[in-house]
Write an enzyme that holds these catalytic residues in place. Structure first.
Site, PDB file in Angstrom:
ATOM      1  N   ASP A   1      17.820  20.420  26.437  1.00 42.69           N
ATOM      2  CA  ASP A   1      17.753  19.833  27.773  1.00 42.69           C
ATOM      3  C   ASP A   1      16.309  19.857  28.285  1.00 42.69           C
ATOM      4  O   ASP A   1      15.465  20.602  27.764  1.00 42.69           O
ATOM      5  CB  ASP A   1      18.658  20.681  28.685  1.00 42.69           C
ATOM      6  CG  ASP A   1      18.647  20.215  30.120  1.00 42.69           C
ATOM      7  OD1 ASP A   1      18.564  19.002  30.371  1.00 42.69           O
ATOM      8  OD2 ASP A   1      18.723  21.097  31.007  1.00 42.69           O
TER       9      ASP A   1
ATOM     10  N   ASP B   1      15.180  19.598  32.239  1.00 37.17           N
ATOM     11  CA  ASP B   1      14.966  20.318  33.502  1.00 37.17           C
ATOM     12  C   ASP B   1      15.467  21.749  33.432  1.00 37.17           C
ATOM     13  O   ASP B   1      16.608  21.999  33.062  1.00 37.17           O
ATOM     14  CB  ASP B   1      15.673  19.576  34.647  1.00 37.17           C
ATOM     15  CG  ASP B   1      15.080  18.184  34.842  1.00 37.17           C
ATOM     16  OD1 ASP B   1      13.860  18.037  34.678  1.00 37.17           O
ATOM     17  OD2 ASP B   1      15.850  17.252  35.132  1.00 37.17           O
TER      18      ASP B   1
END
Lengths: 175, 175
Positions: B7, B9
């Site tokens: 991922d 963020d």
């Protein structure tokens, strides 16, 4: 619920139709879709390949493509029995992100945008089926590839092939 | 070669750091990262949630996030033994597409952009592992979820957890 991933260009969006039209206008040529059998526009006119590909870098190129006939109706029907994802190799042209997203929202408002995937290598797609016009995406895909006919892939063999959305319906929703 | 999806963020990009800083400046508040334990900024200040989320709609918000410490070095090492994909739920904020792409090209130039995935529902990701700070993405993910610690997920239990990139290295590249 089985999952179907569906490509955009040449499957639900008439990419080649607009590209050839712009090319003919720019280069005073008169190519037709049937000239593209077994070719991409840029392999058919290799000496102009750079300019032909440059057309695609216009951020708005992908915004007003025609919808491939039958795709809206059949995908709406499929979405009642299958989980539908749209998976497009947008990383090849980052300038296309916004236009592709807006196009999907306009023409496929019944699909959730959480089911849109902008990727590059489609082996990352976890689905049971992938409907795509590019056989390269099937090589490492975990599920079953379904080749959607386009002039450029007309000589490809060895894949389950559908020639239009009526055939997609017949394949996935047999009577 | 096993595949790790990662991922953006809160895992490689310091999303919360910038968000809290902008929020404090805009609302004359003095929240710190530790105030976010067990919360998202918008759940901690629900009466300002709309404005707090609006900050994220600035197309450039995601362009200059700090890189999470150690992520570049460890991902470079991991990429020698694993196939690395970056998978971000960008469909939630279509205005972030370009900034996220440019950020990845700047800070992770050793990764191919064909291995970037902008998606929504991460159950579409076909990988052996997913390193993510949001447990919701693990529910239907086909592989093993690895929870990357962030203040908001600190009370989550029942997942393999890594608190920083040193722990990611130790998990995937044991000596």
């Amino acid at each position: 619920m089985k999952r179907i991933a569906i490509d955009m260009d040449e499957v639900i969006a008439d990419f080649a139709g607009k590209h050839i039209k712009l090319y003919n206008a720019l280069f005073s040529d008169s190519l037709t879709t049937s000239d593209l059998e077994g070719h991409r526009l840029w392999t058919l006119r290799p000496h102009q390949a750079k300019d032909i590909l440059e057309i695609l870098n216009d951020p708005m190129f992908f915004r007003d493509l025609d919808v491939i006939e039958g795709s809206q109706e059949v995908i709406a029907e499929l979405s009642e029995q299958y989980e539908i994802f749209i998976a497009t190799a947008a990383m090849e042209r980052p300038s296309s992100f916004a236009a592709k997203f807006e196009w999907l929202k306009e023409h496929f408002p019944f699909l959730s945008d959480s089911n849109f995937v902008f990727c590059g290598d489609k082996s990352i797609i976890h689905a049971d089926y992938l409907i795509d016009d590019s056989v390269r995406h099937f090589k490492r895909f975990v599920g079953q590839g379904i080749l959607y006919s386009a002039p450029h892939n007309i000589h490809e063999t060895g894949y389950v092939r559908v020639k239009d959305w009526e055939e997609v319906r017949a394949h996935f929703l047999p009577k």
